[in-house]
Design an enzyme around this catalytic site. Sequence first.
Site, PDB file in Angstrom:
ATOM      1  N   GLY A  10       0.931  -1.190   0.130  1.00  0.00           N
ATOM      2  CA  GLY A  10      -0.082  -0.127   0.406  1.00  0.00           C
ATOM      3  C   GLY A  10       0.910   1.182  -0.241  1.00  0.00           C
ATOM      4  N   PHE A  11       0.124   1.993   0.295  1.00  0.00           N
ATOM      5  CA  PHE A  11       0.975   3.833   0.041  1.00  0.00           C
ATOM      6  C   PHE A  11       2.043   3.715   1.406  1.00  0.00           C
ATOM      7  CE2 PHE A  11       0.511   8.300   1.435  1.00  0.00           C
ATOM      8  CZ  PHE A  11       1.418   8.537   0.619  1.00  0.00           C
ATOM      9  N   ASP A  31      -0.579  -8.287   2.296  1.00  0.00           N
ATOM     10  CA  ASP A  31      -1.352  -7.339   1.736  1.00  0.00           C
ATOM     11  C   ASP A  31      -1.892  -8.339   0.753  1.00  0.00           C
ATOM     12  OD1 ASP A  31      -2.190  -5.177  -0.014  1.00  0.00           O
ATOM     13  OD2 ASP A  31      -0.426  -3.774   1.557  1.00  0.00           O
ATOM     14  N   GLY A  36      -3.957  -1.007  -4.094  1.00  0.00           N
ATOM     15  CA  GLY A  36      -3.461  -1.028  -5.027  1.00  0.00           C
ATOM     16  C   GLY A  36      -1.909  -1.980  -4.529  1.00  0.00           C
ATOM     17  N   LEU A  67       0.040  -2.444   9.343  1.00  0.00           N
ATOM     18  CA  LEU A  67      -0.249  -0.680   8.498  1.00  0.00           C
ATOM     19  C   LEU A  67      -1.849  -1.469   7.176  1.00  0.00           C
ATOM     20  CD1 LEU A  67       2.689  -0.380   8.679  1.00  0.00           C
ATOM     21  CD2 LEU A  67       2.138   1.593   7.264  1.00  0.00           C
ATOM     22  N   LYS A  85     -15.469  -4.819  11.599  1.00  0.00           N
ATOM     23  CA  LYS A  85     -14.797  -6.840  11.658  1.00  0.00           C
ATOM     24  C   LYS A  85     -13.332  -7.003  10.839  1.00  0.00           C
ATOM     25  CE  LYS A  85     -16.452 -11.500  11.418  1.00  0.00           C
ATOM     26  NZ  LYS A  85     -14.859 -11.673  11.394  1.00  0.00           N
ATOM     27  N   ARG A 100       3.573 -13.569  19.677  1.00  0.00           N
ATOM     28  CA  ARG A 100       4.584 -15.276  18.932  1.00  0.00           C
ATOM     29  C   ARG A 100       5.895 -14.893  19.063  1.00  0.00           C
ATOM     30  NH1 ARG A 100       1.573 -19.483  15.115  1.00  0.00           N
ATOM     31  NH2 ARG A 100      -0.185 -18.671  16.190  1.00  0.00           N
ATOM     32  N   TYR A 139     -15.057   3.103  10.329  1.00  0.00           N
ATOM     33  CA  TYR A 139     -13.771   3.738  10.298  1.00  0.00           C
ATOM     34  C   TYR A 139     -13.065   3.536  11.199  1.00  0.00           C
ATOM     35  CZ  TYR A 139      -8.812   4.647   8.672  1.00  0.00           C
ATOM     36  OH  TYR A 139      -7.135   4.785   8.687  1.00  0.00           O
TER      37      TYR A 139
END
Length: 310
Positions: A10-11, A31, A36, A67, A85, A100, A139
Amino acid sequence: MRAVVTGGAGFIGSHLVDRLVRTGWEVLAVDDLSGGRNPVPPGVELHHSTVQAAVPPGVPLDAVFHLAGKVGPVGVLRWAGQIVKDTVDAAAAAGEWALRAGCPLIDVSTSEVYGDPTGPNSEASPRVFQPGTSARMEYAVGKLAAETMLFNTDGLDVRVVRPFNVTGPRQLVDGGFVLPRFVRQALAGVPLTVYQPGSQRRAFTHVADIVDGILAVYQRGRSGEAYNLGRAENACTIRELADEVLAATGSRSRVSIVDPCDLHGAGFREAADKVPDATKARRELGWAPRWDRAAIVVDVVGYWQRSAAA
Ligand code: UDP
């Protein structure tokens, strides 16, 4: 040194991966490519998966940088109903990996958790939730829920980063972010869509400064703490930003004041004014963002000019 970077294509994630690789880290990127797909440097393994569905890394780790997430005021609209969720599940998985491995988790959250337009927000500012159930609210609620869950996870070394209006090369136009939109509009000679009233304020911070801040949180941050990252000196109104883009591109586009719901649908919500108080990161971590707004605009214009020429 070895790190997992979720959202590594991502960005912000791709800029972080570049920096880590340049400074000798081995990086595993995870990702789902919903934001994108930026190129990852040679040697970086990119796992195409959500964080929660990914196979846990079976190697020793020195850091997990989390991220991954659905981003952007327009970008989040198509994920409404799943955002809380997904955000909590992904954060739980990233936390599990760090636990872990016995390494720190750097959770990249958002300034939207404050929601308070009345002044610069420090980490001690109250959380303000406006009425409503927009995707944007979902969000903010999801990010805050994830942070709170991680802070309360027994034995986990977690440091939270709250960036304010990050921008720079590679930022997705589809997410709705203003600077790449204005630059592309200016270069195409079409009107710059300033959302009404145009007097709303934002402080933009270059992604390279944010990467510096994320690494400073890893190197010098404390477990259980949140750190704002944003350059308040860069604050301006969106109308001013539009004029600066026109000047930097030499474009003859005009500015058009529009209702964003006409462009993006009734589900779109604007955020209140957002200005950071990043005193804590500056004092405690020695974070010193360098990019002023004029340099940021020039950098983003150059990026899109080069992309058009390629
Ligand atoms: N904005 C605008 N025109 C656009 C896109 C955004 O006027 O085409 C405004 C938006 O209303 C907000 C600011 O620019 O006030 C920053 O928007 P962005 O989406 O980059 O970040 P936000 O702060 O809303 O998360």
